[in-house]
Scaffold this motif. Structure first.
Motif, PDB file in Angstrom:
ATOM      1  N   ASP A 132      44.874  71.274 -30.306  1.00 54.05           N
ATOM      2  CA  ASP A 132      45.852  70.758 -29.266  1.00 54.05           C
ATOM      3  C   ASP A 132      45.091  70.880 -27.935  1.00 54.05           C
ATOM      4  O   ASP A 132      44.865  70.086 -26.985  1.00 54.05           O
ATOM      5  N   VAL A 163      46.686  58.859 -35.903  1.00 52.29           N
ATOM      6  CA  VAL A 163      47.440  60.133 -36.287  1.00 52.29           C
ATOM      7  C   VAL A 163      46.487  61.037 -37.114  1.00 52.29           C
ATOM      8  O   VAL A 163      46.844  62.180 -37.319  1.00 52.29           O
ATOM      9  N   HIS A 187      45.379  64.639 -36.839  1.00 46.69           N
ATOM     10  CA  HIS A 187      46.448  65.735 -37.082  1.00 46.69           C
ATOM     11  C   HIS A 187      45.738  66.788 -38.157  1.00 46.69           C
ATOM     12  O   HIS A 187      45.064  66.558 -39.041  1.00 46.69           O
ATOM     13  N   ARG A 188      46.401  68.021 -37.927  1.00 43.49           N
ATOM     14  CA  ARG A 188      45.894  69.123 -39.022  1.00 43.49           C
ATOM     15  C   ARG A 188      46.172  69.061 -40.308  1.00 43.49           C
ATOM     16  O   ARG A 188      45.486  69.516 -41.339  1.00 43.49           O
ATOM     17  N   ASP A 191      45.793  65.643 -41.693  1.00 44.02           N
ATOM     18  CA  ASP A 191      45.501  64.497 -42.408  1.00 44.02           C
ATOM     19  C   ASP A 191      44.546  64.925 -43.417  1.00 44.02           C
ATOM     20  O   ASP A 191      43.701  65.706 -43.178  1.00 44.02           O
ATOM     21  N   SER A 211      48.498  69.018 -33.791  1.00 40.43           N
ATOM     22  CA  SER A 211      49.819  69.163 -34.145  1.00 40.43           C
ATOM     23  C   SER A 211      50.502  68.072 -33.883  1.00 40.43           C
ATOM     24  O   SER A 211      50.078  66.951 -33.034  1.00 40.43           O
ATOM     25  N   ASP A 212      51.900  67.932 -34.461  1.00 34.29           N
ATOM     26  CA  ASP A 212      52.723  66.657 -33.948  1.00 34.29           C
ATOM     27  C   ASP A 212      52.957  66.829 -32.298  1.00 34.29           C
ATOM     28  O   ASP A 212      52.823  65.854 -31.810  1.00 34.29           O
ATOM     29  N   LEU A 255      49.654  65.655 -30.847  1.00 34.47           N
ATOM     30  CA  LEU A 255      49.704  64.047 -30.768  1.00 34.47           C
ATOM     31  C   LEU A 255      50.563  63.559 -29.677  1.00 34.47           C
ATOM     32  O   LEU A 255      50.135  62.471 -29.050  1.00 34.47           O
ATOM     33  N   ARG A 280      54.934  60.527 -38.674  1.00 32.01           N
ATOM     34  CA  ARG A 280      53.987  61.107 -37.553  1.00 32.01           C
ATOM     35  C   ARG A 280      53.406  59.846 -36.771  1.00 32.01           C
ATOM     36  O   ARG A 280      53.380  59.806 -35.619  1.00 32.01           O
TER      37      ARG A 280
END
Length: 309
Positions: free
Chosen positions: A205, A234, A237-238, A240, A248-249, A252, A288
């Motif tokens: 992030d 997305v 994302h970690r 994915d 992280s959410d 994003l 997500r």
């Protein structure tokens, strides 16, 4: 006033659940947006399937015909990642029409989101990487052909480089392409965007968000756009399956907030597409993807300043 959101049931071509492309996420994404009150029941903006003459603005007419006739060569289907049958052909036309509609809604009201789109690996001669038609490229060409805008910025944050988009617009001064992507991720042979930022595996992030202010400012200054197409993939994302970055959410959401906020504060219309996201957990993946739509609602009703200082 509510966020204009584009959706069509045909976005889901109903693949088998074991297929490596998580097709059912499009249906579940739409359901979640209604369940959580982001979109009212029946509140969708429903696109028409994109006509062949629009598709041919960005793609070879012979390839467009092959998709519409479901006669795409086997080798190209292999590059795309699935067979182009009647459901896939219709899905691709509707998703592309959806991005055109999102762009028109953004021009009218400042901001709109598709629940599909971001198929940025499709180039003029054909598809690749789960991309049949390059919806953003088609939409940009439609707006330019109609003189609805004079210049376009494509701000692509999918974890995979927007190579098809870069190749379609290579050398064109009225479309500026920017791609922030994983350095070692697909495609192995990269194209040349107007501005490329390749990130190492494991970028999280803080490092990701730190690069955004300068990139946003540079893209705005160089592009001088009349509209921004934002690909909010997305897959950084970690969790994915294909991403290899570590957002992280919350990361994003802050990415989306900074990108959309930057351009809306300057009075620029923003058309958002969902881009990539890959997981066997369809519920988690679909939620997500809704981060984009939830963040976009924060900017509804805000008035931006003039588009240039």
């Amino acid at each position: 006033m509510s966020l204009p959101v584009v959706h069509h049931p045909a976005f889901d071509a109903q693949f088998d659940a074991a297929h490596r492309f998580p097709m059912s996420k499009f249906t579940r994404l739409a359901q979640i947006l209604v369940e959580d009150g982001v979109v009212a029941p029946g509140g969708w903006h429903v696109p028409e399937p994109c006509p062949a003459d629009w598709l041919a603005l960005a793609h070879d007419p012979a390839y467009v015909h092959a998709v519409l006739a479901q006669s795409v060569p086997r080798e190209m289907e292999k590059a795309i990642g699935f067979a182009v049958d009647d459901k896939v052909a219709m899905r691709s036309r509707c998703a592309t029409g959806g991005t055109v509609l999102a762009a028109r809604l953004a021009l009218a009201g400042g901001l709109a989101c598709n629940t599909a789109g971001g198929s940025h690996h499709a180039a003029r001669g054909g598809g690749a990487g789960f991309s049949v038609f390059n919806d953003v490229a088609v939409a940009a060409r439609v707006l330019l052909a109609e003189n609805a805008v004079g210049r376009v910025l494509v701000f692509d944050c999918d974890v995979h480089q927007g190579d098809g988009t870069a190749r379609i617009f290579e050398g064109e001064r009225n479309v500026f392409t920017l791609s922030i992507h994983g350095e070692k991720n697909y495609p192995m042979t990269k194209a040349r965007s107007d501005l490329d930022v390749a990130l190492p595996d494991g970028t999280g992030d803080a490092a990701y968000l730190d690069i955004l202010p300068d990139l946003l400012d540079e893209a705005w200054r160089q592009a001088s756009p009349g509209i921004v197409f934002y690909n909010a993939g997305v897959d950084p994302h970690r969790d994915d399956r294909l991403g290899r970055l570590c957002l992280s959410d919350e990361g994003l959401a802050e990415r989306d907030r900074r990108v959309i906020g930057f351009f809306r504060e300057r009075g620029l219309p923003v058309a958002c597409v969902i881009g990539g996201g890959y997981s066997r957990d369809i519920e988690a993946l679909s939620r997500r993807h809704t981060i984009l739509h939830r963040v976009a609602t924060e900017f509804i009703g805000r008035s931006g300043s003039s588009s240039r200082p």
